[in-house]
Design a protein around this motif. Structure first.
Motif, PDB file in Angstrom:
ATOM      1  N   LEU A  26       0.853  -1.188   0.000  1.00  0.00           N
ATOM      2  CA  LEU A  26       0.000   0.000   0.000  1.00  0.00           C
ATOM      3  C   LEU A  26       0.892   1.242   0.000  1.00  0.00           C
ATOM      4  O   LEU A  26       2.054   1.169   0.395  1.00  0.00           O
ATOM      5  CB  LEU A  26      -0.873   0.040   1.265  1.00  0.00           C
ATOM      6  CG  LEU A  26      -1.710  -1.188   1.631  1.00  0.00           C
ATOM      7  CD1 LEU A  26      -2.378  -0.953   2.987  1.00  0.00           C
ATOM      8  CD2 LEU A  26      -2.752  -1.482   0.566  1.00  0.00           C
ATOM      9  N   ARG A  48      -5.550   1.225  -3.219  1.00  0.00           N
ATOM     10  CA  ARG A  48      -4.517   0.822  -2.250  1.00  0.00           C
ATOM     11  C   ARG A  48      -3.679   2.024  -1.808  1.00  0.00           C
ATOM     12  O   ARG A  48      -2.616   1.865  -1.204  1.00  0.00           O
ATOM     13  CB  ARG A  48      -3.622  -0.255  -2.865  1.00  0.00           C
ATOM     14  CG  ARG A  48      -4.332  -1.605  -3.008  1.00  0.00           C
ATOM     15  CD  ARG A  48      -3.727  -2.465  -4.083  1.00  0.00           C
ATOM     16  NE  ARG A  48      -2.360  -2.863  -3.792  1.00  0.00           N
ATOM     17  CZ  ARG A  48      -1.601  -3.566  -4.637  1.00  0.00           C
ATOM     18  NH1 ARG A  48      -2.105  -3.956  -5.803  1.00  0.00           N
ATOM     19  NH2 ARG A  48      -0.365  -3.884  -4.324  1.00  0.00           N
ATOM     20  N   ALA A  64       1.171   1.812  10.711  1.00  0.00           N
ATOM     21  CA  ALA A  64       1.440   0.758  11.701  1.00  0.00           C
ATOM     22  C   ALA A  64       0.229  -0.166  11.820  1.00  0.00           C
ATOM     23  O   ALA A  64       0.371  -1.392  11.778  1.00  0.00           O
ATOM     24  CB  ALA A  64       1.788   1.380  13.048  1.00  0.00           C
ATOM     25  N   GLY A  65      -0.957   0.406  11.941  1.00  0.00           N
ATOM     26  CA  GLY A  65      -2.175  -0.403  12.063  1.00  0.00           C
ATOM     27  C   GLY A  65      -2.391  -1.289  10.848  1.00  0.00           C
ATOM     28  O   GLY A  65      -2.671  -2.487  10.966  1.00  0.00           O
ATOM     29  N   LEU A  66      -2.232  -0.716   9.667  1.00  0.00           N
ATOM     30  CA  LEU A  66      -2.405  -1.487   8.429  1.00  0.00           C
ATOM     31  C   LEU A  66      -1.401  -2.633   8.353  1.00  0.00           C
ATOM     32  O   LEU A  66      -1.734  -3.756   7.973  1.00  0.00           O
ATOM     33  CB  LEU A  66      -2.239  -0.565   7.212  1.00  0.00           C
ATOM     34  CG  LEU A  66      -3.432   0.329   6.870  1.00  0.00           C
ATOM     35  CD1 LEU A  66      -3.002   1.498   6.003  1.00  0.00           C
ATOM     36  CD2 LEU A  66      -4.531  -0.462   6.172  1.00  0.00           C
ATOM     37  N   MET A  68       0.159  -4.176  10.819  1.00  0.00           N
ATOM     38  CA  MET A  68      -0.030  -5.224  11.829  1.00  0.00           C
ATOM     39  C   MET A  68      -1.208  -6.128  11.473  1.00  0.00           C
ATOM     40  O   MET A  68      -1.384  -7.179  12.054  1.00  0.00           O
ATOM     41  CB  MET A  68      -0.212  -4.601  13.214  1.00  0.00           C
ATOM     42  CG  MET A  68       1.092  -4.003  13.745  1.00  0.00           C
ATOM     43  SD  MET A  68       0.993  -3.513  15.467  1.00  0.00           S
ATOM     44  CE  MET A  68       0.112  -1.968  15.376  1.00  0.00           C
ATOM     45  N   ASP A  69      -2.003  -5.688  10.502  1.00  0.00           N
ATOM     46  CA  ASP A  69      -3.123  -6.511  10.052  1.00  0.00           C
ATOM     47  C   ASP A  69      -2.771  -7.219   8.742  1.00  0.00           C
ATOM     48  O   ASP A  69      -3.662  -7.722   8.064  1.00  0.00           O
ATOM     49  CB  ASP A  69      -4.377  -5.642   9.892  1.00  0.00           C
ATOM     50  CG  ASP A  69      -5.651  -6.386  10.304  1.00  0.00           C
ATOM     51  OD1 ASP A  69      -5.555  -7.312  11.119  1.00  0.00           O
ATOM     52  OD2 ASP A  69      -6.726  -6.043   9.781  1.00  0.00           O
ATOM     53  N   GLY A  70      -1.503  -7.220   8.366  1.00  0.00           N
ATOM     54  CA  GLY A  70      -1.065  -8.036   7.228  1.00  0.00           C
ATOM     55  C   GLY A  70      -0.579  -7.286   6.001  1.00  0.00           C
ATOM     56  O   GLY A  70      -0.009  -7.879   5.096  1.00  0.00           O
ATOM     57  N   PHE A  71      -0.779  -5.969   5.959  1.00  0.00           N
ATOM     58  CA  PHE A  71      -0.350  -5.233   4.772  1.00  0.00           C
ATOM     59  C   PHE A  71       1.117  -4.819   4.862  1.00  0.00           C
ATOM     60  O   PHE A  71       1.748  -4.954   5.917  1.00  0.00           O
ATOM     61  CB  PHE A  71      -1.248  -4.000   4.564  1.00  0.00           C
ATOM     62  CG  PHE A  71      -2.629  -4.370   4.101  1.00  0.00           C
ATOM     63  CD1 PHE A  71      -2.854  -4.730   2.777  1.00  0.00           C
ATOM     64  CD2 PHE A  71      -3.705  -4.395   4.991  1.00  0.00           C
ATOM     65  CE1 PHE A  71      -4.121  -5.091   2.343  1.00  0.00           C
ATOM     66  CE2 PHE A  71      -4.969  -4.759   4.562  1.00  0.00           C
ATOM     67  CZ  PHE A  71      -5.181  -5.104   3.230  1.00  0.00           C
TER      68      PHE A  71
END
Lengths: 304, 265
Positions: A26, A48, A64-66, A68-71
């Motif tokens: 992304l 994206r 960071a959030g994105l 930690m969820d796999g991106f």
């Protein structure tokens, strides 16, 4: 490979190519996507891509959030702005080991925009934060190779991307491996060690000095294959480091730390920006003023 | 089911873990413990792989988070006694690398809402109907990044972030009012594009019902729940007394008073 390209363009184009294969990539912009060359990605993959606005701290947290969820988000801004967000990078990215790629462009002697816009402490800042790999390509081809690696790993990363246009000097056999250093010119007298766009200037300078001087490029500033570096250092009489970064905490410090740690008993001269802010001028004139063009580096080598 | 009596035991465990560690943030843990309890008991199933997320942006309230995890039987027996100890999963502030139930490490204030946005955008990219619950402190609202995040959530109408403010009226040194008074708080959030709800932050029913309201598909804007709370809530000597913001070991007298008041009558 006989072409010239800015390192940032090489980065931006390579990112689009890698994103075709890797759907997790992304792009996150802080109102500087054209300057940072995320514009190619934004155009090709609008869904994206995220424009956060002039809010680098928020962008870092969102990335960071994105991640930690796999991106695998690439958050880009000028190196001075993005690495200036030390506590956000430290807590939201590094402490979480969040696999974000932080891209800092406009490092070194950027030109007339002057001191506030140019990253001169970014390597020092980023390499002092745990869990983060720090890379700086020295040429367009190197940028492509580094991007390939970065897009296949999931480690927090800082990419220092210069805006300098570089005439390609690496051949197709060149490849990037994490930790690796590459000896571009072999010799026995002075070993010039450099990184990023300054490597090209060093190459031109050394070629104009009649002595057995070597040139070493370090694209992988952290981690670094210390054993490989030591083996090369030991072949030389003394060392000169050249960087478009503060003389504190950057490449010169990295090399000095290793020389001390392994008691290599070699003299190290650190040539870079001397604990100051740069002036406004054209990049060419700035390189001249700070003795970082090939003439300046040649002088430093000859007087060493 | 949500049970008021659970909170007595959880508060006791917070106290014991801090007392055992000889340090920790007591007051700010007691003010938000009902909020954490409702969120983790009803809205975030930490055992599931694809689930809603919870970010405790005011990371210093970690003892409350840990005690609720213990209540949910997600910690090892007596693990609460390892709070703030070397190599413990229960670090002074939440550490994601040590404790997998932490969705983001926090402690340097002001960052949790941004990370929440990241998770919320991720859910949208993956076409999952997941929510992110983020608890901020009222003092924490002084951090500029919170407002960068609020601006983004409001403008983008990111309704899958639910922001809760633990308004306990105090911060590290003084009251919020004496530090940087919170003026027009409702109007501020509304101006940023939020639905603003003010509730009693110690009422399980109010918290639960308001969260339900925020998750209603028909709601047109993202929501912030301003939870009116009492710092140190639950033990008379701790309440509204900032001496108990961050404490060392309690005196026997203080400890016994607290345990007595926290015992089921």
């Amino acid at each position: 490979m006989n072409y010239s390209q800015s390192i940032r363009d090489a980065f931006g184009i390579a990112l689009v190519q890698e994103a075709k294969k890797n759907k997790n990539i992304l792009a996150i912009s802080c109102d500087l996507k054209n300057a940072c060359k995320l514009n190619y990605f934004f155009k090709k993959y609008p869904k994206r891509s995220f424009e956060i606005g002039i809010a680098e701290a928020n962008a870092i947290g969102i990335a960071a959030g994105l991640s930690m969820d796999g991106f695998r988000p690439f958050v880009a801004s000028f190196g001075s702005f993005i690495t200036g967000k030390n506590i956000e990078i430290r807590t939201s990215i590094s402490y979480n080991k969040a696999p974000v790629v932080i891209v800092g462009t406009h490092a070194g002697l950027i030109g007339s925009d002057g001191a506030t816009q140019s990253a001169l402490q970014d390597i020092a800042v980023m390499r002092s934060i745990p869990n983060i790999e720090v890379f700086q390509p020295c040429s367009p081809y190197d940028a492509k190779q580094i991007l390939k690696y970065v897009c296949r790993t999931r480690r927090p990363t800082y990419l220092r991307i210069a805006r300098n246009e570089i005439k390609e000097f690496l051949d197709k056999k060149h490849f990037f491996k994490v930790g690796m250093v590459n000896e571009i010119l072999k010799g026995s007298n002075i070993l010039v060690i450099s990184s990023g766009p300054m490597v090209r200037n060093c190459l031109d300078a050394i070629k104009r000095v009649n002595a057995k001087n070597g040139l070493l490029n370090i694209s992988s500033l952290k981690p670094l294959n210390e054993r490989l570096l030591i083996r090369i250092i030991q072949k030389y009489r003394k060392i000169l480091t050249v960087e478009d970064h503060s003389i504190f905490g950057g490449l010169g410090s990295i090399v000095s730390e290793i020389v001390t740690k392994y008691n290599l008993k070699k003299q190290v001269k650190i040539h870079g920006i001397n604990d100051t802010y740069i002036n406004s001028d054209t990049p060419g004139n700035l390189e001249k003023q700070y003795l970082l063009d090939s003439d300046g580096i040649k002088k430093i080598i000859q007087n060493y | 089911m949500l049970k008021k009596n659970d909170l007595l035991n959880i508060r006791k465990n917070i106290l014991n873990s801090i007392n055992h560690a000889d340090s920790g943030h007591l007051g700010p843990s007691y003010s938000c413990v009902e909020m954490i309890y409702v969120i983790l008991k009803k809205y975030v199933n930490l055992k599931k792989k694809f689930r809603n997320k919870f970010i405790l942006s005011k990371g210093h309230a970690a003892p409350a988070f840990y005690a609720v995890l213990d209540h949910l039987k997600l910690l090892k027996k007596n693990e609460l006694n390892t709070l703030r100890k070397f190599n413990s999963r229960l670090q002074g502030h939440p550490d994601k690398k040590k404790l997998a139930y932490v969705d983001s490490g926090t402690g340097a204030l002001g960052q949790g809402l941004s990370v929440s946005i990241g998770y919320a955008l991720s859910a949208k990219l993956k076409n999952r109907e997941n929510y992110v619950f983020c608890i901020l402190g009222d003092g924490e609202l002084q951090e500029g990044q919170t407002w960068e995040a609020a601006m983004y959530i409001g403008v983008k109408r990111l309704k899958n972030v639910i922001t809760l403010i633990d308004a306990n009226k105090f911060q590290n040194e003084y009251s919020v009012k004496d530090t940087l008074e919170e003026i027009n708080i409702k109007k501020k959030w509304q101006a940023f594009g939020f639905n603003f709800f003010k509730i009693n932050g110690h009422s399980l029913k109010d918290i639960d019902n308001t969260i339900k309201k925020c998750m209603n598909k028909k709601i047109n804007k993202p929501c912030v729940i301003y939870c009116d709370t009492i710092k140190g809530k639950g033990v008379s000597i701790f309440e509204n007394n900032n001496k108990y913001h961050s404490i060392k070991k309690l005196s026997t007298e203080e400890y016994e008073t607290a345990i007595r008041e926290l015992s089921i009558k």
